[in-house]
Scaffold this active site. Structure first.
Site, short mmCIF file in Angstrom:
data_model
loop_
_atom_site.label_atom_id
_atom_site.label_comp_id
_atom_site.label_asym_id
_atom_site.label_seq_id
_atom_site.Cartn_x
_atom_site.Cartn_y
_atom_site.Cartn_z
N GLU A 1 28.68 -28.86 17.00
CA GLU A 1 27.24 -28.76 17.27
C GLU A 1 26.88 -27.38 17.82
O GLU A 1 25.86 -26.81 17.47
CB GLU A 1 26.78 -29.83 18.28
CG GLU A 1 26.96 -31.27 17.81
CD GLU A 1 26.02 -31.68 16.70
OE1 GLU A 1 25.21 -30.85 16.25
OE2 GLU A 1 26.11 -32.84 16.25
N ASP B 1 30.13 -34.84 5.39
CA ASP B 1 29.03 -34.15 4.70
C ASP B 1 29.11 -32.62 4.59
O ASP B 1 29.29 -32.06 3.51
CB ASP B 1 27.67 -34.57 5.32
CG ASP B 1 27.65 -34.51 6.86
OD1 ASP B 1 28.64 -34.09 7.45
OD2 ASP B 1 26.61 -34.88 7.45
N GLU C 1 18.93 -45.28 9.82
CA GLU C 1 20.19 -44.56 10.01
C GLU C 1 21.28 -45.08 9.08
O GLU C 1 22.16 -44.33 8.65
CB GLU C 1 20.61 -44.67 11.48
CG GLU C 1 21.64 -43.69 11.94
CD GLU C 1 21.21 -42.22 11.94
OE1 GLU C 1 20.28 -41.84 11.23
OE2 GLU C 1 21.85 -41.43 12.67
N GLU D 1 17.53 -34.41 6.45
CA GLU D 1 18.29 -34.29 5.20
C GLU D 1 17.47 -34.62 3.96
O GLU D 1 17.59 -33.96 2.92
CB GLU D 1 19.54 -35.18 5.23
CG GLU D 1 20.69 -34.65 6.04
CD GLU D 1 20.51 -34.81 7.55
OE1 GLU D 1 19.50 -35.41 7.98
OE2 GLU D 1 21.36 -34.31 8.30
#
Ligand code: DMJ
Length: 856
Positions: A69, A216, A310, A328
Site C-alpha cells: 500500500e 490482480d 465486494e 476498478e
C-alpha cells in the site's frame, strides 16, 4: 472520515485490522491525490498541495505499514506528483520554484522500504516499520512468513521509475528480483500463480488463483512494465499467464478462481469486486471481446445494487455486501470507451456518477457503503477514491483540450498515478533478460505481439461493442438462483440412490445412525445439547460408502447454513433526514425479532427524543417528550422487549436502542439482532432498531448541535437529494402520531416475528441450535460445496436468452454420459477416484478457511 468529518489517524481510532496498514501518519489522502489535481486542471491547488506535503509530511514515523500500500499510494503518489510538477515547470507557468523535492521524498521513502526485501527469496516482507525497519525489537514486525502475490509483484513501476528518475539502480533491481522469483514459482503445468506465497521458502500457501484480490495487479504490472520499460521478458511472462487465465479462469462473462494444480476445478462460486479492473487490462492487451463481456456483466450487477458489492455469487447474489467506493469498474469503463469510442460507456459513467451523488455523497465527502442492500454508510473514504475514481471518471468525459498535457505520454500505475513513458529510455542500466526460450509458444493471432488498434479490430463497425453486449443483456436479471437441493442433486449424480439425504436425517432414528456409521460419520452429543457430525473416511465400510458420507456431509453443511441464513434478519437502516443531513447519512442498524417488520411496512419517520430513564427499563418519566417520536434508549439492564413496551406505552412511534459499550461500531462488530424476551411479543407494534455506540453517537451529536433531528427507520435507505430536501417535513407532532397510529393498526396482521429466544439479549452468532452440522470439524465440513461446484454450472442453469433451463434433466444427461465414459464417480469437471478426492480436499481445507476469513 466523511460522516464524522475528521481525519483518520492511526492509533487514535479503533483498529480496523489490515485495512489500517495503509495509514502511516504520512498524510495519505493528500499525497495520493496530488496528480489528480493536475488532471482536473487545478494547478493552483496542486501547487498548494505540494507545498503542504513538503512542509508537513514526515516519513520517519514509528508505524508499521503495508509495503504494498505504501508503494502504490505514497511512493506512487509522490512520483506522480513529481512527474506532473516537472511537466508544469517545463511549461514555464506553474511550479517554477520546484526543485525535485517530491522526488527526494520518494527516494527517502524508497530507502525506508528496502529492508523489507531482506529475504533469501527476494520477496518483500508484507509490512515494515517506517522508523525502525524490520526485525529489530522496536520494529514490531518481521516475523511474517507469507505475503500475497500482488503484494510482492506490484512494485516494478514505482521502483523502476524511482531508479530511472534518480539514477539509483537498486530499487529497480530489487523489484525485478521479486518478479523473477514469482515467475520461477509459477505452477509449471498451469502457468498460474496462487494468492499467497511463503517469502522464505517460496511455497504457495494459498493455491487458489484468479484475477481479483491478492493477485490482480501482479498481472497488471507485468504488462505495464513492458510498456514503461520496453523489456520483452515482461510481455512474454504476461502473455504466458494471460493464455492460462483465458484457458482456465475466464468463462465469459465470468472470471472464476481455480486451483493452480487443478485448473479445471473451480475454487469458488463467487467473484470479488477487485477483478473489475481486468476488462481494462484486457483492453491494454488488445483482447476487446471478453473485456466487453465481463464489463457488461459487472454493469448489470451494479445496476441491480447501485454499486458493485465486494463479492457476488455466480448467480449474482450478494456475497459480501460492502462497497468501499472502489474505482476498478470506472477504470475499465474508461479503457473500454477509449478503445471502442462507443457512447454506451459514457452512459455507464453517467450512471456511476449519479449513483455516487445519490447514495454516497455526504456533507464531508463520499462515504463507503457498508451494505449495498440497505444503502447504509461506513465512516471511510479511502484515498483511492480521489486518486483513481475521480481521475478515471473525469478522464472518461474529458476532451483532449480539457487536459493541460498529453495523457497518452504517461502510463497509469495500479493506483492511477502517472509515470512518463520517456522513462523507458532513461538510465537503462539494468540488464534486460533475454530468455525467450523459457516461455511457452504463444499464439500470434490474438495480438500477443501487437498494440491494440481499434481501426484494425473493428473497422468501420461502430456497433461492434454493442453486438457483443446484446446476447448478454439479461445475463444477470434472468439468472436462475441455484437452490441448495439442485446443487446437491448434482453431487449425487452417480446414478445410485443416496443411502440417506441430509434433509431426512433424524438423530433419534436407529436406522439412520446405522447408515451414518457405514459412511464413516460419527455423532457426538455436545454438552450444550447440540449434536456434532464428524466424518472420517477411513472408518467407512468401503470407498463407495466414504464417498456417500462426504456427500451427505456436504448436503448437511448446506442445509445448515441455509437454515442459519433463514433465521437471520437482514440489516436495517437509520437515515437522518433533517437539516443539514437531508438523508445523506445512513447508519447500519440491527433488526429486532419483534415489533413492526420494516421490510413489510412503510418506513417509520419521526423526530428523536431520549427517554427517561435512558435505559427505558421502567415506566418513562417524560412521556410528553417521546410521544409521537422515535425514542432513544440505552442498551442494558433489562430485556429489549421491556424497553420497547415502556416507550410504546409512552406513545413513541419507534425506538432506537444505542449500545452501551463505548466505541462499538458496525465497522468492526457483526450485525446485532435484538431477541425477544422468550414470551409473546405480539403486543409490541412499533419498530425497534439497534445502533452500535459509534453510530448512535452520530445521532446524539446531531441532537446536541441541531436539537431537532428527524430520522427514517427502514429496511433500505430512501433516495436522497434532491427529493428529500424538497420533501415537505412533517409539520407537527400530530402528523407523526397519525403515521404511528396508521402503522400500528395495519401492523397487527402482518407483523412477522421469528422464534423467540428464551435467553437474554443475544447477537446473531449465538443462537443455540439443536443440531449444528456447521460445527462439523473434519475435512468434509469445510467448503467442499464450493470446491465441487461445476464451473459451467451457471451456464447450465441460464442460457444466454435468459431462460432457466431444466437443470435436473441436464444433470441426468450429463450423469449418463459420464458414467458411460468412466466407471469412477464423476465430480465437477474431472473424474477422480475417492482417495484422490479426499487427499485433495485435505490439502485445500486450510486454504479455503483462510480464503473465507481474508479481508480484501
Ligand atoms: C487500489 O488501491 C489499487 O487499485 C489496488 O491495486 C487494488 N485496488 C485498490 C482500490 O480498490
Amino acid at each position: 472520515m466523511p460522516l464524522t468529518c475528521r481525519g483518520r489517524v492511526r492509533g487514535q481510532e479503533p483498529s480496523r485490522g489490515d485495512v489500517d496498514d495503509a495509514l502511516g501518519k504520512f498524510s495519505l489522502t493528500l499525497i495520493d491525490s496530488l496528480d489528480t489535481l493536475v488532471v482536473l486542471n487545478k494547478t493552483k491547488e496542486f501547487e498548494d498541495a505540494v507545498r503542504k506535503v513538503l512542509r508537513d509530511v514526515n516519513l520517519d514515523n514509528d508505524v508499521v505499514v503495508s509495503v504494498f500500500e505504501t508503494n502504490i499510494r505514497v511512493l506512487g503518489g509522490l512520483l506522480g506528483g513529481h512527474s506532473l510538477a516537472i511537466m508544469l515547470k517545463e511549461k514555464g507557468e506553474h511550479m517554477q520554484w520546484y526543485n525535485d523535492e517530491l522526488l527526494q521524498m520518494a527516494k527517502q521513502l524508497g530507502y525506508k522500504l528496502l529492508p523489507a526485501f531482506n529475504t533469501t527469496s527476494g520477496l518483500p516482507y508484507p509490512r515494515i516499520n517506517l522508523k525502525f525497519g524490520i526485525r529489530k525489537p522496536e520494529a514490531r514486525t518481521g516475523t511474517e512468513t507469507d505475503t500475497c502475490t500482488a503484494c510482492a509483484g506490484t512494485l516494478i513501476l514505482e521502483f523502476a521509475a524511482l531508479s530511472r528518475f534518480t539514477g539509483a539502480t537498486i530499487f529497480e533491481e530489487y523489484a525485478r528480483k521479486a518478479l523473477d522469483f514469482l515467475w520461477e514459482k509459477r505452477q509449471r503445468s498451469s502457468n498460474l500463480v496462487g494468492v499467497t506465497i511463503n517469502i522464505h521458502t517460496g511455497d504457495w500457501v494459498r493455491k487458489d488463483s484468479g484475477v481479483g484480490a491478492g493477485i490482480d495487479s501482479y498481472y497488471e504490472y507485468l504488462l505495464k512494465a513492458y510498456v514503461l520499460l520496453g523489456d520483452d521478458s515482461f510481455l512474454e511472462r504476461f502473455n504466458t499467464h494471460y493464455d492460462a487465465i483465458m484457458r482456465y479462469i475466464s468463462q465469459p462473462p465470468l472470471l472464476l478462481d481455480v486451483h493452480i494444480h487443478k485448473p479445471m476445478l473451480n475454487a469458488r462460486t463467487w467473484m470479488d469486486a477487485l477483478l473489475a479492473f481486468f476488462p481494462g487490462l484486457q483492453v491494454l492487451k488488445g483482447d476487446i471481446r471478453p473485456a466487453i463481456e465481463t464489463h457488461e456483466m459487472l454493469y448489470q450487477v451494479i445496476k441491480k445494487h447501485n454499486f458493485l458489492p465486494e463479492a457476488f455469487t455466480t448467480d449474482f447474489r450478494v456475497h459480501w455486501a460492502q462497497h468501499p467506493l472502489r474505482p476498478e469498474f470506472a477504470e475499465s469503463t474508461y479503457f473500454l470507451y477509449k478503445a471502442t469510442g462507443d457512447p454506451y460507456y459514457l452512459e455507464v459513467g453517467k450512471t456511476l456518477i449519479e449513483n455516487l451523488n445519490k447514495y454516497a455523497r455526504v456533507p464531508c465527502g463520499f462515504a463507503a457503503m457498508k451494505d449495498v442492500r440497505t444503502g447504509s454508510h461506513e465512516d471511510r473514504m479511502d484515498s483511492f477514491f480521489l486518486a483513481e475514481m475521480f481521475k478515471y471518471l473525469y478522464l472518461l468525459f474529458a476532451d483532449k483540450e480539457d487536459i493541460i498535457f498529453d495523457i497518452e505520454d504517461y502510463i497509469f500505475t495500479t493506483e492511477a498515478h502517472l509515470l512518463p513513458l520517456w522513462l523507458s529510455t532513461t538510465n537503462q542500466s539494468i540488464s534486460k533478460k533475454n530468455t525467450t526460450s523459457e516461455y511457452t509458444e504463444l499464439d500470434d493471432s490474438n495480438f500477443d505481439w501487437t498494440c491494440p488498434n481499434t481501426q484494425i479490430l473493428f473497422p468501420n463497425d461502430p456497433l461492434y461493442a454493442q453486438s457483443i453486449r446484446e446476447p448478454l443483456k439479461n445475463v444477470v436479471d434472468k439468472s436462475c438462483p441455484r437452490g441448495i437441493i439442485r446443487v446437491r442433486e448434482e453431487s449425487f449424480r452417480s446414478g445410485a440412490k443416496p443411502p440417506l439425504r441430509a434433509r431426512d436425517f433424524m438423530a433419534t432414528n436407529p436406522e439412520h445412525l446405522e447408515i451414518l456409521k457405514k459412511m464413516g460419520v460419527s455423532l457426538i452429543h455436545l454438552k450444550d445439547g447440540r449434536v456434532q457430525l464428524v466424518q472420517h473416511a477411513i472408518q467407512a465400510a468401503s470407498s463407495i460408502d466414504a464417498e456417500d458420507g462426504l456427500r451427505f456431509m456436504q448436503e448437511m453443511i448446506e442445509l445448515s447454513s441455509q437454515q442459519q441464513k433463514e433465521q437471520q434478519l437482514p440489516p436495517r437502516a437509520v437515515q437522518i433526514v433533517s437539516h443539514p443531513f437531508f438523508g445523506r447519512v445512513v447508519l447500519t442498524a440491527g433488526p429486532a425479532q419483534f415489533g413492526l417488520d420494516l421490510s413489510k411496512h412503510k418506513e417509520t419517520r419521526g423526530f428523536v427524543a431520549s427517554s427517561k430513564p435512558y435505559n427505558g427499563c421502567s415506566e418513562l418519566t417524560n412521556p410528553e417528550a417521546v410521544m409521537g417520536k422515535i425514542a432513544l434508549i440505552q442498551r442494558g439492564q433489562c430485556m429489549f422487549a421491556e424497553k420497547a413496551r415502556n416507550i410504546q406505552n409512552a406513545g413513541a412511534i419507534g425506538g432506537i436502542v444505542i449500545d452501551d459499550n463505548e466505541g462499538s461500531s458496525s465497522d468492526t462488530a457483526p450485525l446485532f439482532q435484538m431477541a425477544g424476551d422468550g414470551k409473546d411479543t405480539d403486543d409490541i407494534k412499533i419498530p425497534m432498531l439497534f445502533l452500535f455506540s459509534k453510530e448512535g453517537s452520530i445521532i446524539l451529536d446531531a441532537i446536541r448541535e441541531y436539537e431537532e433531528v428527524e430520522v427514517l427507520l427502514s429496511d433500505k435507505a430512501k433516495d436522497r437529494d434532491p427529493e428529500m430536501e424538497n420533501e415537505e417535513q412533517p409539520s407537527s407532532e400530530n402528523d407523526s402520531q397519525n403515521q404511528s397510529a396508521e402503522q400500528i393498526s395495519s401492523s397487527s396482521q402482518e407483523v412477522d416475528l421469528v422464534d423467540q429466544e428464551s435467553s437474554e439479549e443475544n447477537s446473531l452468532n449465538s443462537h443455540p441450535e439443536s443440531l449444528s452440522p456447521a460445527d462439523m470439524d473434519n475435512a468434509a465440513s469445510i467448503s467442499p460445496s464450493e470446491q465441487t461446484s461445476n464451473p459451467t454450472e451457471n451456464h447450465e442453469t441460464t442460457n444466454l436468452n435468459g431462460e432457466c433451463t431444466d437443470l435436473d434433466n441436464q444433470l441426468q444427461e450429463q450423469s449418463e454420459t459420464e458414467e458411460d465414459s468412466n466407471p469412477n464417480v464423476s465430480w465437477g469437471k474431472k473424474v477422480q477416484p475417492i482417495d484422490s478426492i479426499l487427499a485433495d480436499w485435505n490439502e485445500d481445507i486450510e486454504a479455503f478457511e483462510m480464503m473465507e476469513k481474508d479481508e480484501l
